[in-house]
Structure formats: C-alpha cells, structure tokens
Design a protein around this motif. Structure first.
Motif, PDB file in Angstrom:
ATOM      1  N   GLY A 176      29.294  50.352  34.079  1.00  0.00           N
ATOM      2  CA  GLY A 176      29.427  49.007  33.528  1.00  0.00           C
ATOM      3  C   GLY A 176      29.852  47.982  34.560  1.00  0.00           C
ATOM      4  N   GLY A 177      30.220  46.802  34.064  1.00  0.00           N
ATOM      5  CA  GLY A 177      30.743  45.757  34.937  1.00  0.00           C
ATOM      6  C   GLY A 177      29.669  44.799  35.410  1.00  0.00           C
ATOM      7  N   ALA A 178      30.136  43.679  35.944  1.00  0.00           N
ATOM      8  CA  ALA A 178      29.222  42.608  36.328  1.00  0.00           C
ATOM      9  C   ALA A 178      29.002  42.535  37.825  1.00  0.00           C
ATOM     10  CB  ALA A 178      29.785  41.276  35.832  1.00  0.00           C
ATOM     11  N   ARG A 179      29.934  43.073  38.611  1.00  0.00           N
ATOM     12  CA  ARG A 179      29.819  42.923  40.061  1.00  0.00           C
ATOM     13  C   ARG A 179      28.802  43.907  40.639  1.00  0.00           C
ATOM     14  NH1 ARG A 179      32.940  39.756  42.956  1.00  0.00           N
ATOM     15  NH2 ARG A 179      32.531  41.063  44.765  1.00  0.00           N
ATOM     16  N   ILE A 192      32.253  54.996  43.065  1.00  0.00           N
ATOM     17  CA  ILE A 192      31.577  53.732  42.737  1.00  0.00           C
ATOM     18  C   ILE A 192      31.702  52.874  43.985  1.00  0.00           C
ATOM     19  CG2 ILE A 192      31.536  51.707  41.241  1.00  0.00           C
ATOM     20  CD1 ILE A 192      33.087  53.266  39.195  1.00  0.00           C
ATOM     21  N   GLU A 208      40.795  44.133  46.331  1.00  0.00           N
ATOM     22  CA  GLU A 208      40.882  45.090  45.216  1.00  0.00           C
ATOM     23  C   GLU A 208      41.528  46.404  45.690  1.00  0.00           C
ATOM     24  OE1 GLU A 208      37.332  45.366  42.798  1.00  0.00           O
ATOM     25  OE2 GLU A 208      38.019  47.218  41.852  1.00  0.00           O
ATOM     26  N   ALA A 223      43.050  54.644  40.152  1.00  0.00           N
ATOM     27  CA  ALA A 223      41.931  55.315  40.808  1.00  0.00           C
ATOM     28  C   ALA A 223      42.192  55.308  42.314  1.00  0.00           C
ATOM     29  CB  ALA A 223      40.641  54.568  40.495  1.00  0.00           C
ATOM     30  N   VAL A 238      35.466  53.473  45.106  1.00  0.00           N
ATOM     31  CA  VAL A 238      36.470  53.873  44.115  1.00  0.00           C
ATOM     32  C   VAL A 238      36.075  55.249  43.602  1.00  0.00           C
ATOM     33  CG1 VAL A 238      37.685  53.220  42.004  1.00  0.00           C
ATOM     34  CG2 VAL A 238      36.668  51.445  43.435  1.00  0.00           C
ATOM     35  N   LYS A 239      36.939  56.209  43.780  1.00  0.00           N
ATOM     36  CA  LYS A 239      36.629  57.595  43.400  1.00  0.00           C
ATOM     37  C   LYS A 239      36.505  57.685  41.885  1.00  0.00           C
ATOM     38  CE  LYS A 239      36.734  62.107  44.566  1.00  0.00           C
ATOM     39  NZ  LYS A 239      37.938  62.919  44.538  1.00  0.00           N
ATOM     40  N   ARG A 240      35.435  58.309  41.420  1.00  0.00           N
ATOM     41  CA  ARG A 240      35.254  58.418  39.964  1.00  0.00           C
ATOM     42  C   ARG A 240      36.200  59.458  39.380  1.00  0.00           C
ATOM     43  NH1 ARG A 240      29.206  57.846  37.887  1.00  0.00           N
ATOM     44  NH2 ARG A 240      30.339  58.414  35.985  1.00  0.00           N
ATOM     45  N   PHE A 241      36.982  59.016  38.404  1.00  0.00           N
ATOM     46  CA  PHE A 241      37.934  59.940  37.771  1.00  0.00           C
ATOM     47  C   PHE A 241      37.322  60.661  36.567  1.00  0.00           C
ATOM     48  CE2 PHE A 241      39.356  55.468  36.750  1.00  0.00           C
ATOM     49  CZ  PHE A 241      38.735  55.387  35.520  1.00  0.00           C
ATOM     50  N   ASP A 242      36.057  60.329  36.245  1.00  0.00           N
ATOM     51  CA  ASP A 242      35.406  61.007  35.116  1.00  0.00           C
ATOM     52  C   ASP A 242      34.448  62.096  35.596  1.00  0.00           C
ATOM     53  OD1 ASP A 242      33.622  59.209  36.255  1.00  0.00           O
ATOM     54  OD2 ASP A 242      32.569  58.857  34.376  1.00  0.00           O
ATOM     55  N   MET A 255      34.736  59.536  28.219  1.00  0.00           N
ATOM     56  CA  MET A 255      35.422  58.278  28.544  1.00  0.00           C
ATOM     57  C   MET A 255      35.044  57.229  27.507  1.00  0.00           C
ATOM     58  SD  MET A 255      35.430  56.564  32.267  1.00  0.00           S
ATOM     59  CE  MET A 255      35.712  54.831  32.502  1.00  0.00           C
ATOM     60  N   ASP A 311      41.330  38.788  34.263  1.00  0.00           N
ATOM     61  CA  ASP A 311      40.061  39.370  33.820  1.00  0.00           C
ATOM     62  C   ASP A 311      40.332  40.802  33.335  1.00  0.00           C
ATOM     63  OD1 ASP A 311      37.333  39.412  33.365  1.00  0.00           O
ATOM     64  OD2 ASP A 311      36.888  40.290  35.316  1.00  0.00           O
ATOM     65  N   HIS A 313      39.983  42.306  30.630  1.00  0.00           N
ATOM     66  CA  HIS A 313      39.324  42.475  29.330  1.00  0.00           C
ATOM     67  C   HIS A 313      39.277  43.955  28.908  1.00  0.00           C
ATOM     68  CE1 HIS A 313      35.722  43.854  31.411  1.00  0.00           C
ATOM     69  NE2 HIS A 313      35.898  42.846  32.249  1.00  0.00           N
ATOM     70  N   ARG A 315      37.161  46.246  28.513  1.00  0.00           N
ATOM     71  CA  ARG A 315      36.368  47.253  29.247  1.00  0.00           C
ATOM     72  C   ARG A 315      37.022  47.603  30.575  1.00  0.00           C
ATOM     73  NH1 ARG A 315      29.869  47.080  28.474  1.00  0.00           N
ATOM     74  NH2 ARG A 315      30.119  49.278  28.876  1.00  0.00           N
TER      75      ARG A 315
HETATM   76  N1  LIG Z   1      37.218  55.161  39.136  1.00  0.00           N
HETATM   77  C1  LIG Z   1      36.414  55.126  38.076  1.00  0.00           C
HETATM   78  N2  LIG Z   1      35.958  56.270  37.527  1.00  0.00           N
HETATM   79  C2  LIG Z   1      35.130  56.236  36.473  1.00  0.00           C
HETATM   80  N3  LIG Z   1      34.703  55.105  35.874  1.00  0.00           N
HETATM   81  C3  LIG Z   1      35.124  53.939  36.378  1.00  0.00           C
HETATM   82  C4  LIG Z   1      36.003  53.877  37.491  1.00  0.00           C
HETATM   83  N4  LIG Z   1      36.226  52.576  37.771  1.00  0.00           N
HETATM   84  C5  LIG Z   1      35.521  51.862  36.881  1.00  0.00           C
HETATM   85  N5  LIG Z   1      34.852  52.661  36.035  1.00  0.00           N
HETATM   86  C6  LIG Z   1      33.908  52.269  34.966  1.00  0.00           C
HETATM   87  O1  LIG Z   1      32.949  51.425  35.563  1.00  0.00           O
HETATM   88  C7  LIG Z   1      32.958  50.139  34.959  1.00  0.00           C
HETATM   89  C8  LIG Z   1      32.738  49.089  36.027  1.00  0.00           C
HETATM   90  O2  LIG Z   1      33.763  49.148  37.014  1.00  0.00           O
HETATM   91  P1  LIG Z   1      34.580  47.841  37.376  1.00  0.00           P
HETATM   92  O3  LIG Z   1      35.311  47.364  36.190  1.00  0.00           O
HETATM   93  O4  LIG Z   1      35.383  48.174  38.585  1.00  0.00           O
HETATM   94  O5  LIG Z   1      33.395  46.847  37.757  1.00  0.00           O
HETATM   95  P2  LIG Z   1      33.292  45.253  37.778  1.00  0.00           P
HETATM   96  O6  LIG Z   1      31.870  44.935  37.973  1.00  0.00           O
HETATM   97  O7  LIG Z   1      34.277  44.714  38.756  1.00  0.00           O
HETATM   98  O8  LIG Z   1      33.737  44.865  36.309  1.00  0.00           O
HETATM   99  P3  LIG Z   1      33.929  43.386  35.678  1.00  0.00           P
HETATM  100  O9  LIG Z   1      32.650  43.027  35.058  1.00  0.00           O
HETATM  101  O10 LIG Z   1      35.032  43.677  34.708  1.00  0.00           O
HETATM  102  O11 LIG Z   1      34.370  42.496  36.808  1.00  0.00           O
HETATM  103  C9  LIG Z   1      34.290  50.056  34.234  1.00  0.00           C
HETATM  104  O12 LIG Z   1      34.213  49.218  33.119  1.00  0.00           O
HETATM  105  C10 LIG Z   1      34.549  51.494  33.844  1.00  0.00           C
HETATM  106  O13 LIG Z   1      33.826  51.836  32.660  1.00  0.00           O
END
Ligand SMILES: Nc1ncnc2c1ncn2[C@@H]1O[C@H](COP(=O)(O)OP(=O)(O)OP(=O)(O)O)[C@@H](O)[C@H]1O
Ligand SMILES: [Mg+2]
Length: 420
Positions: A176-179, A192, A208, A223, A238-242, A255, A311, A313, A315
C-alpha cells in the motif's frame, strides 16, 4: 494484457502459519445491488473450514464460519481483502499498464503481484499458484529507482508496447501507500524500497530512517531499516515484518490495517471512526497482550505528536499474526511535517477529549483506555518529550541528514503547542 471486462469473482488463498505454500480458503464475489451499489460476498470453503490449521483472515469481520459474509461498505471489498491490495502507488502502475484508470476493485487485486502485505492471495483458479520465488533484488534498485522517477514525473508513454510500460511489471507491487516504492530481496529477506521524489522538500528516506531510530530511542518497537546509495541517490530499505525467510521461500504473517480494525474507510465522509480511542478498544479485544499493545499505541500517539507526524492515518497502523495470535505490528512510516501553525496541530485520528489535537493534555485525557494510570501516562509523555527534545537533532545527523534539511524540519519537533 489486462482485460477490458471487470472481474466479478475470485478465489482467495492463504499461506498458513509456518507454511510457505498457499491453500485455497474461500471465494469472493463482487456484485451489484438492485440499486446499483457494490456488494461483496465472501464464504470460506468447506475443506478450509475442515482444516485443523485454518485461521481467520481477520479478527473483526471475517471470523471462521460457514456463513456467507456480505458487505456494501468500501465498494464491497472486505477490509482484510482491501488491506492485501495495492493503494495509490500500486494502482497507478496497474492503470499505466492497462492504459486506463478506473479498473474494477477486483482487477486491482488480481493484477497486482503476490508480494502483498499479509498472508492472503487472489486468483481466478481454484488451485493457488506456486509461491512466488523471484523478487527484484537489491542490485536491481537503480533500474527500479529510475522507473519510479519516470512514473512520478509522468514520463512513461501511454503505449502498452513501449519498453518502459513493459518494465513497469518489475516495479509493480501490492504494497500500500502513496509514495514510490518497490519490493526487493537480499540474503536477509524481503524489504520495501522507498524512493525519494525530486519534488520532496527534504531527503525523505534519510529522515524516515532517522525517525525509526528516534522512535526506538523512545521505547517504541519499529521496523528495521537501512539506507542504500543507488546511482547517487538514497533509497530507504524497510525490512518486511510480515515475511520470514525460510530455506526456499517465505513464511507469511497475516496483517490487517487500522482501517479494518476501525471498520472505517478513507473517504472523507467515512472518517467518523478515525479515532485512537476506538482503535485501542478494538486492539484490546483482539490482541494476545492487550496491556502491552495498548501502552505501545499510547507511546506511538505521543511520538507522532512530538515529531508532527500528522499523516498517522489508520493504514499507517496494523496488527500482525505470525501464528494464531494477533499483536500490534512494529511501527512504520514515521514522517515529520512542518505545518505553519506552531500553536495548534492535529493528528489524523482523535486522540482525546479535544478530538485530534496533538497536545499533551489531550493525549493524557483518555489514558485509562490505554490501560495506564495517570501517573504512568504522565511519566511516558514527560520522558518522551525530554527524549525527543534532547536527541532529535542527533538522530537526524546520525542518519546523515544534512544540516540544511535538519534546519528545514526543526519546527516539527516538540512544537510549542504540545506543552506540558
Ligand atoms: N516493514 C513493513 N513490513 C510489512 N509491511 C509494511 C512495512 N512497512 C509498511 N508496510 C505496509 O506497506 C504499506 C505502505 O508502506 P508505507 O506506509 O511506508 O508507505 P507510504 O507510501 O509512505 O504510505 P503513505 O501513503 O501513508 O505515505 C503500509 O500501509 C503497510 O501496509
Ligand atoms: Mg503509509
């Protein structure tokens, strides 16, 4: 090629705790009511329910049961399924590949790769596909970074045959996420990769990284992360914790986002449930260690206020289940901001009697919901304020954030309206 017809049904798979291959868990159908509203139906398969290792998708909505679940919320997509799908960034890539926007909700799930957050998977066949073994590797980061930059700048042609459009497959992610981001693999596991954007006001990836470090110094579980320099630019890993690396593949944790815990939506009119007070109550009902997780959430709220992470939110919060039990996930996506006002700032969620106000008094007003007595709550807020005040600059510099950037975001930390 992505078909022009919207999909209306799919199988849902799950990788059970300790396994690396998925099994079929149920069937999801997206339909329209007679009024034309989307309605989603989900039913767990009989053989899945008979499997002694079967686990629920989430502890809120889709508990293990023979019933047919139905929802008209969230355009018909159950929260746990929505959490497994791409968001703004991943959807943009799918739309670019398809050459059009506004795909059906199910298409986003079916067209995104199986690097999704959590343990679920989706497909048109009753039998799940073999586990994905090939991921981008850290050595591919330079290519991924330049593709992401091209997509951000809208430089990718609208021609499905163009090489860059074909290459977008590499960049595609269900995360997910916007970046701008991609998922990469190295000998330690899955990460990630979050890229800087040319229009960022400061070096986001380094900041960050520093905030994850500062949060740990404040006693928050986060994380793991590191910075890689790629083609002269910084990338945050960012190491995935899932995911947990096994001999040949990955074990997966379930998750579920804060949005699902709140039974909420991202639409502005559906934000009445955006509240840490509701979130902590939901959390207490479902996690294994309610006391520890509620206190941890309290710390995170306080930290967000102290670094002006507005921010925050739903999610950006999640619960995780590596086995049968749910717990709060490590913290992630901690980003400071510098709004003009130094007197009043609001978090994204209500956090006390004065709504969203990111202020010590407000945060302390509902301490009991976080299973803290007044003295304990006061001590946490006081100690964290002192810690952030004393070490924010050091934390930035230790992550090689430039003095220029550190000055640009100085006003994010312990803003005057936080007081105590
Ligand atoms: N370390 C992690 N391990 C597993 N899943 C993660 C981890 N970090 C983030 N996520 C998942 O990935 C998604 C996107 O990561 P993140 O929130 O860092 O991105 P973003 O693009 O900065 O988000 P936003 O749109 O909130 O700015 C999160 O909403 C979460 O579901
Ligand atoms: Mg996020």
């Amino acid at each position: 090629m992505i078909s022009d017809e919207s999909s209306s049904e799919c199988y849902v798979y799950i990788t059970l705790p300790g396994q690396v291959a998925a099994v079929t868990a149920g069937r999801f159908v997206l339909d329209k009511t007679t009024r034309g509203d989307a309605v989603g139906r989900f039913v767990y398969g009989r053989s899945y329910l008979n499997n002694p290792d079967a686990v629920e998708f989430d502890p809120i909505e889709l508990k293990l049961s023979t019933r047919t679940y139905e929802t008209t919320q969230l355009t018909g997509v159950f929260g746990a399924l929505r959490d497994a799908g791409p968001d703004f960034w991943g959807r943009r890539i799918i739309e670019k590949r398809a050459g059009r926007t506004q795909l059906g909700e199910l298409d986003y799930l079916l067209e995104s790769p199986d690097d999704r957050a959590g343990a679920l998977g989706f497909g048109r066949n009753q039998r799940p596909p073999a586990p994905l073994r090939k991921f981008n590797r850290t050595i591919d980061l330079e290519k991924l970074q330049s593709l992401a930059a091209a997509l951000v700048k809208d430089e990718i042609p609208n021609d499905p045959q163009a090489q860059q459009v074909q290459d977008l497959m590499l960049l595609g992610t269900s995360m997910g996420g916007a970046r701008p981001k991609a998922v990469v693999q190295d000998s330690e596991g899955l990460w990630i990769a979050k890229f800087n954007r040319d229009d960022d006001r400061w070096n986001n990836t380094r900041v960050e990284h520093a905030m994850l470090r500062l949060a740990r110094e404040c006693g928050i579980s986060t994380a793991e992360s590191r910075i890689e320099k790629v083609g002269g630019k910084d990338v945050l890993l960012v190491k995935r914790f899932d995911r947990e690396r096994m001999a040949n593949s990955y074990a997966r944790a379930r998750m579920v986002s804060g949005l699902t815990l709140l039974r909420a939506d991202e639409a502005p009119q559906a934000r009445q449930n955006w509240s840490y007070l509701i979130l902590v109550e939901a959390l207490r009902r479902v996690v294994e260690d309610a006391k520890s997780d509620s206190r941890e959430l309290f710390r995170r709220i306080c930290f967000n206020a102290l670094i002006s992470n507005l921010d925050d939110h739903p999610r950006n919060h999640a619960i995780l289940a590596k086995d049968r039990h749910w717990r709060l996930s490590p913290a992630y996506d901690l980003t400071p901001s510098v709004p003009v006002s130094t007197e009043h700032r609001d978090l994204a969620l209500d956090c006390g009697d004065q709504g969203r106000h990111a202020n010590a008094k407000n945060i302390l007003s509902q301490h009991a919901r976080f299973l803290l007595d007044e003295e304990e709550a006061n001590k946490i807020v006081n100690d964290m304020k002192a810690q952030v005040q004393a070490t924010w600059y050091e934390a930035l510099r230790a992550s090689s954030v430039s003095t220029n950037d550190a000055e640009t975001i100085r006003a994010a930390f312990v803003y005057p309206g936080f007081v105590l």
